[in-house]
Motif scaffolding. Structure first.
Motif, PDB file in Angstrom:
ATOM      1  N   THR A  32       0.846  -1.195   0.000  1.00  0.00           N
ATOM      2  CA  THR A  32       0.000   0.000   0.000  1.00  0.00           C
ATOM      3  C   THR A  32       0.881   1.244   0.000  1.00  0.00           C
ATOM      4  O   THR A  32       2.078   1.181   0.286  1.00  0.00           O
ATOM      5  CB  THR A  32      -0.948   0.003   1.213  1.00  0.00           C
ATOM      6  N   ASP A  67      -6.572   0.249   4.997  1.00  0.00           N
ATOM      7  CA  ASP A  67      -5.497   0.630   4.082  1.00  0.00           C
ATOM      8  C   ASP A  67      -5.957   0.362   2.646  1.00  0.00           C
ATOM      9  O   ASP A  67      -5.833  -0.750   2.145  1.00  0.00           O
ATOM     10  CB  ASP A  67      -4.246  -0.185   4.428  1.00  0.00           C
ATOM     11  N   ILE A  70      -3.681   1.179  -2.750  1.00  0.00           N
ATOM     12  CA  ILE A  70      -2.783   0.112  -3.188  1.00  0.00           C
ATOM     13  C   ILE A  70      -1.828   0.630  -4.249  1.00  0.00           C
ATOM     14  O   ILE A  70      -2.235   1.270  -5.219  1.00  0.00           O
ATOM     15  CB  ILE A  70      -3.601  -1.082  -3.717  1.00  0.00           C
TER      16      ILE A  70
END
Length: 131
Positions: A32, A67, A70
């Motif tokens: 990420t 999160d 990406i």
């Protein structure tokens, strides 16, 4: 993070694959933009539709931790061939951006790099739902 390191992470994830039916372990590692890596493996189920691919496992782990930005995904399968994401995985990947790098590795030294837009041209994505 170098692509070789991300492939190494995917290889580690591959070791945990649950593949009693296909006997084809796949590993994935999602990097990420925060710099965190999330590993995933394929997990099979006797009712084949319940099976989850390595790429989606890794993505869902990242997203479930909040999160969602990406940067790259490494995917590894058999070392004598390149293992690409399936269609469903490609659709899930494009949900998070068309510029995500997809690293398809045979080994840490032998790999190819694409964007998800290369692998899924003319995709249907969140932008298509904008009215």
């Amino acid at each position: 993070m170098e692509y070789k390191e991300l492939i190494k992470e995917a290889r580690e994830a591959q070791k945990k694959a649950y593949v009693p039916y296909s006997h084809f372990p796949v590993g994935a590692a999602v990097l990420t933009k925060s710099g965190k890596v999330y590993r995933g493996c394929n997990i099979e189920c006797a009712s084949y539709g319940g099976t989850n691919c390595a790429e989606r496992t890794a993505i869902f782990k990242a997203v479930s931790e909040g999160d969602r930005e990406i940067e790259a995904i490494a995917v590894v399968g058999a070392t004598d061939e390149y293992t690409f994401p399936c269609g469903i995985c490609r659709q899930v990947i494009v949900e998070y951006g068309k510029d995500i790098k997809i690293i398809i590795g045979k080994t840490e030294e032998d790999y190819k790099v694409f964007t998800i837009a290369d692998l899924l041209p003319n995709s249907f994505s969140p932008e298509d739902l904008s009215i």
